[in-house]
Design a protein around this motif. Structure first.
Motif, PDB file in Angstrom:
ATOM      1  N   GLU A 199       1.715  19.392  -6.015  1.00 18.11           N
ATOM      2  CA  GLU A 199       1.002  19.049  -4.788  1.00 18.11           C
ATOM      3  C   GLU A 199       0.891  17.542  -4.580  1.00 18.11           C
ATOM      4  O   GLU A 199       1.014  17.033  -3.459  1.00 18.11           O
ATOM      5  N   GLY A 200       0.650  16.816  -5.674  1.00 17.57           N
ATOM      6  CA  GLY A 200       0.410  15.378  -5.558  1.00 17.57           C
ATOM      7  C   GLY A 200       1.608  14.611  -5.058  1.00 17.57           C
ATOM      8  O   GLY A 200       1.532  13.888  -4.069  1.00 17.57           O
ATOM      9  N   ILE A 201       2.767  14.761  -5.716  1.00 18.83           N
ATOM     10  CA  ILE A 201       3.930  13.966  -5.356  1.00 18.83           C
ATOM     11  C   ILE A 201       4.475  14.359  -3.991  1.00 18.83           C
ATOM     12  O   ILE A 201       4.930  13.512  -3.217  1.00 18.83           O
ATOM     13  N   VAL A 202       4.418  15.645  -3.648  1.00 18.08           N
ATOM     14  CA  VAL A 202       4.938  16.097  -2.347  1.00 18.08           C
ATOM     15  C   VAL A 202       4.097  15.537  -1.209  1.00 18.08           C
ATOM     16  O   VAL A 202       4.625  15.015  -0.223  1.00 18.08           O
ATOM     17  N   ASP A 229       0.818  -1.201   0.000  1.00 22.22           N
ATOM     18  CA  ASP A 229       0.000   0.000   0.000  1.00 22.22           C
ATOM     19  C   ASP A 229       0.858   1.259   0.000  1.00 22.22           C
ATOM     20  O   ASP A 229       0.519   2.253  -0.643  1.00 22.22           O
ATOM     21  N   ALA A 230       1.974   1.210   0.740  1.00 18.05           N
ATOM     22  CA  ALA A 230       2.841   2.388   0.795  1.00 18.05           C
ATOM     23  C   ALA A 230       3.344   2.756  -0.592  1.00 18.05           C
ATOM     24  O   ALA A 230       3.524   3.931  -0.915  1.00 18.05           O
ATOM     25  N   LEU A 231       3.571   1.746  -1.425  1.00 18.85           N
ATOM     26  CA  LEU A 231       4.062   2.001  -2.779  1.00 18.85           C
ATOM     27  C   LEU A 231       3.024   2.709  -3.642  1.00 18.85           C
ATOM     28  O   LEU A 231       3.377   3.333  -4.647  1.00 18.85           O
ATOM     29  N   ASP A 232       1.746   2.609  -3.242  1.00 18.57           N
ATOM     30  CA  ASP A 232       0.735   3.258  -4.071  1.00 18.57           C
ATOM     31  C   ASP A 232       0.634   4.752  -3.785  1.00 18.57           C
ATOM     32  O   ASP A 232       0.024   5.491  -4.560  1.00 18.57           O
ATOM     33  N   GLY A 233       1.234   5.201  -2.666  1.00 18.88           N
ATOM     34  CA  GLY A 233       1.188   6.626  -2.345  1.00 18.88           C
ATOM     35  C   GLY A 233       1.762   7.493  -3.449  1.00 18.88           C
ATOM     36  O   GLY A 233       1.088   8.400  -3.963  1.00 18.88           O
ATOM     37  N   PRO A 234       3.019   7.238  -3.870  1.00 20.06           N
ATOM     38  CA  PRO A 234       3.558   8.013  -4.995  1.00 20.06           C
ATOM     39  C   PRO A 234       2.726   7.857  -6.272  1.00 20.06           C
ATOM     40  O   PRO A 234       2.625   8.794  -7.062  1.00 20.06           O
ATOM     41  N   PHE A 235       2.131   6.667  -6.461  1.00 25.88           N
ATOM     42  CA  PHE A 235       1.288   6.464  -7.649  1.00 25.88           C
ATOM     43  C   PHE A 235       0.128   7.442  -7.648  1.00 25.88           C
ATOM     44  O   PHE A 235      -0.154   8.105  -8.659  1.00 25.88           O
ATOM     45  N   TRP A 236      -0.561   7.553  -6.501  1.00 29.67           N
ATOM     46  CA  TRP A 236      -1.696   8.469  -6.436  1.00 29.67           C
ATOM     47  C   TRP A 236      -1.228   9.914  -6.567  1.00 29.67           C
ATOM     48  O   TRP A 236      -1.924  10.755  -7.154  1.00 29.67           O
ATOM     49  N   GLY A 237      -0.045  10.211  -6.009  1.00 28.45           N
ATOM     50  CA  GLY A 237       0.489  11.562  -6.155  1.00 28.45           C
ATOM     51  C   GLY A 237       0.751  11.914  -7.602  1.00 28.45           C
ATOM     52  O   GLY A 237       0.418  13.020  -8.072  1.00 28.45           O
ATOM     53  N   ILE A 238       1.339  10.985  -8.337  1.00 31.08           N
ATOM     54  CA  ILE A 238       1.607  11.202  -9.760  1.00 31.08           C
ATOM     55  C   ILE A 238       0.285  11.344 -10.524  1.00 31.08           C
ATOM     56  O   ILE A 238       0.150  12.184 -11.420  1.00 31.08           O
ATOM     57  N   MET A 239      -0.701  10.516 -10.154  1.00 29.13           N
ATOM     58  CA  MET A 239      -2.006  10.603 -10.807  1.00 29.13           C
ATOM     59  C   MET A 239      -2.644  11.980 -10.576  1.00 29.13           C
ATOM     60  O   MET A 239      -3.244  12.564 -11.495  1.00 29.13           O
ATOM     61  N   SER A 269       7.622  16.550 -11.866  1.00 30.13           N
ATOM     62  CA  SER A 269       7.064  16.479 -10.509  1.00 30.13           C
ATOM     63  C   SER A 269       8.149  16.169  -9.485  1.00 30.13           C
ATOM     64  O   SER A 269       8.204  16.762  -8.398  1.00 30.13           O
ATOM     65  N   LEU A 270       9.025  15.237  -9.819  1.00 33.50           N
ATOM     66  CA  LEU A 270      10.059  14.808  -8.882  1.00 33.50           C
ATOM     67  C   LEU A 270      11.050  15.920  -8.561  1.00 33.50           C
ATOM     68  O   LEU A 270      11.684  15.908  -7.501  1.00 33.50           O
ATOM     69  N   LYS A 271      11.171  16.907  -9.447  1.00 35.00           N
ATOM     70  CA  LYS A 271      12.086  18.015  -9.182  1.00 35.00           C
ATOM     71  C   LYS A 271      11.656  18.831  -7.963  1.00 35.00           C
ATOM     72  O   LYS A 271      12.476  19.509  -7.342  1.00 35.00           O
ATOM     73  N   ALA A 272      10.363  18.765  -7.624  1.00 33.77           N
ATOM     74  CA  ALA A 272       9.872  19.507  -6.460  1.00 33.77           C
ATOM     75  C   ALA A 272      10.470  18.983  -5.161  1.00 33.77           C
ATOM     76  O   ALA A 272      10.433  19.660  -4.125  1.00 33.77           O
ATOM     77  N   LEU A 273      11.011  17.765  -5.181  1.00 36.32           N
ATOM     78  CA  LEU A 273      11.568  17.149  -3.973  1.00 36.32           C
ATOM     79  C   LEU A 273      13.054  17.441  -3.791  1.00 36.32           C
ATOM     80  O   LEU A 273      13.607  17.167  -2.729  1.00 36.32           O
TER      81      LEU A 273
END
Length: 469
Positions: free
Chosen positions: A372-375, A68-78, A233-237
């Protein structure tokens, strides 16, 4: 039309209408009302009602939460890829409402199966509910920086959300066992838990329709008006130190809270031999409402970092009192420690979402990428991984202590319950306190960040308006 636009613009840096504030709060009432049922009672349901061993449940919770933890970034990207007339985050509140409702019921459904298939059923439904919870809960955090750019209004919104969340979690925790008895009678807890889950699911479904209808995404930048590529998106991190601290806090803090929450019923039933006091102990979660309510005022006086450190310190003191109560088997001392700890936890819960919203702004300020999503989803990833590890620790310690459901427990078994309830959460709180000491987004730096971002957004809006004309 122009008046409507001006009103919307005023909301970006000012107070939102109360209907929207209350809708935002109601969203987490619904989440807590359903998911606190799972977090507080599902392990007990699996071991003492469905008949699965503690070791198997512990493994299930770790495996499920890792997946489930792996789906967090998935939903953020979505979310970052979504571009609709409703915005980026808001559509998810509608799209995944019904699926989450259905899986809430399935989690507490007990088909008559052999043990192997019982475990399979538990894996499918538990992983399903966790994944779908991300789909309906991550958007609540990712939408906050889009609702308003005003830092004070964000604290107010997060406070209202935490108040409703605390109330929803406390309410279901207190009424759960009485309703199980009402729906299932004295001898049929399976039926009782099933109809309780139906009730919780229906409450969630209705409230989320209301929430979707009332929330709005107002803070619009050039990037927020089009889908963001993953690489962007990943550049925001990159070098986003506030974000790193918050996700570390989420991992450690929720690991401790998970181990404590899911053995509450075990501790009162077996260690204190006061099973009738479970609902009373959980009722005192409501003490956190007081500190949540005080959070905006305290933040204006001493700032977010000091407020958070103060809340964690109070929680640590409460946990130490709880440890004394566990050692002396004093119910009064345990209740006192519970009250003190919950008061401190209220400050922590109220500020985590605010710090995440600040991290979204920080990512745009430093890296020129607003995602907002990925962060925010990465925070969900670490929180859920922490909760999964907490569930595994609980199952492991109960297994080492040779816990046997509905029997008189050995000294080793009682200590394994105590360790989950007192000492693992205490360690987690101490580590959380140390992490926040390194949080360096000072009020002065935050003020400069806001000013520069506002100037940037105003310049973009003026350029876009000139181009459209």
């Amino acid at each position: 039309m122009d008046n409507h636009i001006n009103a919307q613009d005023n909301y970006i840096t000012g107070k939102l209408p109360w209907r929207e504030r209350l809708s935002y709060g109601a969203s987490d009432f619904a989440c807590s009302f359903t998911f606190s049922l799972i977090g507080t009672y599902l392990m007990y349901f699996y071991t003492d009602v469905f008949g699965i061993s503690a070791a198997a449940v512990g493994t299930l919770m770790l495996v499920a939460r890792v997946i489930d933890a792996l789906d967090g970034p998935f939903w953020g990207i979505m979310i970052d890829h979504t571009h609709t007339k409703w915005g980026r985050s808001r559509p998810f509140l509608l799209w995944f409402n019904a699926p989450f409702t259905i899986f809430t019921i399935l989690c507490f459904t007990t088909p008559n199966l052999p043990m192997t298939w019982k475990i399979v059923w538990a894996y499918v439904t538990y992983i399903g509910i966790d994944v779908l919870y991300s789909a309906v809960n991550i958007p609540l955090t990712s939408i906050l920086p889009s609702m308003t750019a005003d830092p004070d209004e964000r604290v107010v919104l997060s406070t209202i959300r935490s108040l409703f969340s605390n109330f929803g979690g406390t309410l279901i925790s207190v009424i759960a066992l009485p309703l199980v008895g009402l729906f299932g009678g004295a001898n049929n807890p399976r039926r009782g838990f099933f109809w309780l889950a139906v009730l919780a699911a229906l409450v969630f479904f209705v409230i989320y329709l209301f929430v979707f209808a009332n929330l709005r995404e107002r803070v619009q930048t050039r990037q927020s008006q089009k889908p963001l590529p993953i690489k962007t998106s990943l550049k925001a991190l990159k070098r986003n130190w506030p974000w790193l601290i918050v996700i570390g806090l989420n991992f450690v803090y929720w690991l401790g809270m998970q181990t404590k929450g899911q053995v509450t019923i075990y501790f009162f039933k077996y260690n204190l031999q006061e099973p009738g006091l479970v609902s009373l102990a959980l009722f005192f979660n409501a003490v956190g409402l007081v500190s949540v309510f005080l959070t905006p005022y305290v933040v204006t006086k001493i700032g977010k970092k000091r407020t958070l450190l103060g809340g964690l310190l109070i929680s640590i003191v409460g946990q130490l009192i709880l440890g004394l109560g566990a050692w002396t088997l004093s119910t009064v001392t345990v209740i006192l420690g519970t009250i003190v700890g919950n008061f401190g936890n209220g400050f922590v819960g109220a500020l985590i979402a605010v710090l995440l919203a600040d991290a979204v702004d920080y990512g745009e300020w430093k890296n020129n990428v607003r995602a907002e999503g990925i962060v925010t989803s990465a925070s969900s990833f670490t929180a859920k991984f922490g909760m999964g590890l907490g569930g595994a620790i609980t199952g492991l310690l109960l297994s080492i202590g040779h816990y046997v459901p509905n029997k008189t427990q050995t000294a080793a078994s009682l200590f394994s319950i105590e360790a989950n309830y007192v000492w693992v959460p205490l360690l987690a709180l101490v580590l959380s306190f140390i992490l926040i000491l390194f949080y360096q987004l000072t009020p002065n730096k935050e003020r400069i960040m806001r000013q520069e971002l506002n100037a940037k957004h105003q310049k973009e809006a003026a350029e876009d308006a000139a181009f459209s004309n």
